[in-house]
Every structure is written in C-alpha cells, then in structure tokens.
Scaffold this active site. Structure first.
Site, PDB file in Angstrom:
ATOM      1  N   HIS A   1      71.408  64.472  77.796  1.00  0.00           N
ATOM      2  CA  HIS A   1      70.960  63.469  78.766  1.00  0.00           C
ATOM      3  C   HIS A   1      71.045  64.158  80.120  1.00  0.00           C
ATOM      4  O   HIS A   1      72.052  64.812  80.427  1.00  0.00           O
ATOM      5  CB  HIS A   1      71.868  62.229  78.767  1.00  0.00           C
ATOM      6  CG  HIS A   1      71.617  61.331  79.943  1.00  0.00           C
ATOM      7  ND1 HIS A   1      70.510  60.513  80.029  1.00  0.00           N
ATOM      8  CD2 HIS A   1      72.319  61.144  81.081  1.00  0.00           C
ATOM      9  CE1 HIS A   1      70.549  59.857  81.178  1.00  0.00           C
ATOM     10  NE2 HIS A   1      71.635  60.217  81.836  1.00  0.00           N
TER      11      HIS A   1
ATOM     12  N   CYS B   1      64.792  60.700  79.405  1.00  0.00           N
ATOM     13  CA  CYS B   1      65.470  61.110  80.640  1.00  0.00           C
ATOM     14  C   CYS B   1      65.144  62.557  81.010  1.00  0.00           C
ATOM     15  O   CYS B   1      65.062  62.895  82.190  1.00  0.00           O
ATOM     16  CB  CYS B   1      66.978  60.924  80.502  1.00  0.00           C
ATOM     17  SG  CYS B   1      67.695  61.849  79.129  1.00  0.00           S
TER      18      CYS B   1
END
Length: 164
Positions: free
Chosen positions: A38, A108
C-alpha cells in the site's frame, strides 16, 4: 527576482501483509513476494492515498497501518498546496472517485504513481506497480482473483471531497 518555493515529495510504503507475504508466497504462489504494498504520497504535511471511498488524506503515518515500512524521497515539486488540492479534486471527479477502486488494476499504487509523476516527473518503484501482474501470472493468483477482486483496502483517513 521571484524565488519559487520547492516542496519535498515522499512515497510512504506499507506492507499490508506485515511480513506474511514474504513467508507464505513461495509456498502459495511458487515465487517470492516481499510484501503486499500500500502506498501513499506525502506532501504539504499530509499523506494522500486512494481507497474504495476515493482519495483520502491524514497526517503522515497516522493510518491504522502505523508507520510506513519504508519511505522513498521522490524529489521536490513547485506545485503549491492550493494547486495540488485542485489537481486532486479533478482526479476525484475524473479518475479516482468512489467505487472506482480495483485491487489489481486501479488501486493506491496506480494513484501514487500518477500523482508522483504529476509532482516530480518520476514513477514509483516498479516492484510495487508490477505486483498485481506478478500475482496474477501464477496459477494460485488466477484461482484467487475472484475473491481478491472483491477486496477494497481502506486504511482510514478523511476523504478529500468530504464524502463518507
């Protein structure tokens, strides 16, 4: 002579698996993965990232993920906070709105890569952006894809458009 201000740009990298990918990937996928990444862009004193609810932000390192596993300095930009927020609002409407998140194709990391290029002209490291195709290229990845497609990552923060 006007002095143009320059603002540092950083990439925060989190391992969503907290080390489990490194341990289990050789057995499950037949290849080594160092993490399930992430990422977020940190600029103007805030951490910006894309989740299922759209583009969110928070004070740097304050998501439930804790502190990032690593930080990459991407350089600097002359983009002001005001111009940056205008840019993000246009992305929230055009490309990174609510319910456009997809774990493999629009996540993301695609957001961080696009924003990094806008701010600095540099891409984020390819080991991060290549991860989805690395996973999907394995038989186990193909088996898991229907399940993984339904996953939406949301580490918290406030939506920049004020939506909940």
């Amino acid at each position: 002579m006007d002095q143009t201000e320059s603002y540092p740009v950083q990439l925060y990298i989190y391992d969503m698996s907290r080390g489990m990918a490194r341990q289990l990937s050789p057995v499950m996928l037949g290849r080594q993965l160092d993490g399930i990444w992430h990422t977020a862009i940190v600029i103007h004193g805030k951490e910006f990232f894309f989740v299922g609810q759209g583009i969110n932000n928070c004070p740097p390192g304050s998501t439930p993920l804790g502190q990032p596993g690593s930080v990459v300095d991407l350089g600097s930009t002359e983009v002001s906070a005001e111009l940056f927020m205008e840019y993000l609002m246009s992305l929230a409407v055009s490309t990174y709105g609510r319910d456009t998140y997809n774990l493999f194709e629009h996540n993301c990391n695609t957001f961080s890569d696009e924003v990094a290029q806008f701010l600095t002209g540099k891409k984020i490291p390819s080991y991060i952006t290549d991860l989805p195709s690395d996973v999907l290229s394995t038989p186990f990845g193909q088996i898991l894809r229907p399940l993984l497609d339904s996953i939406v990552v949301n580490p918290g923060g406030s939506n920049i458009t004020g939506q909940r």
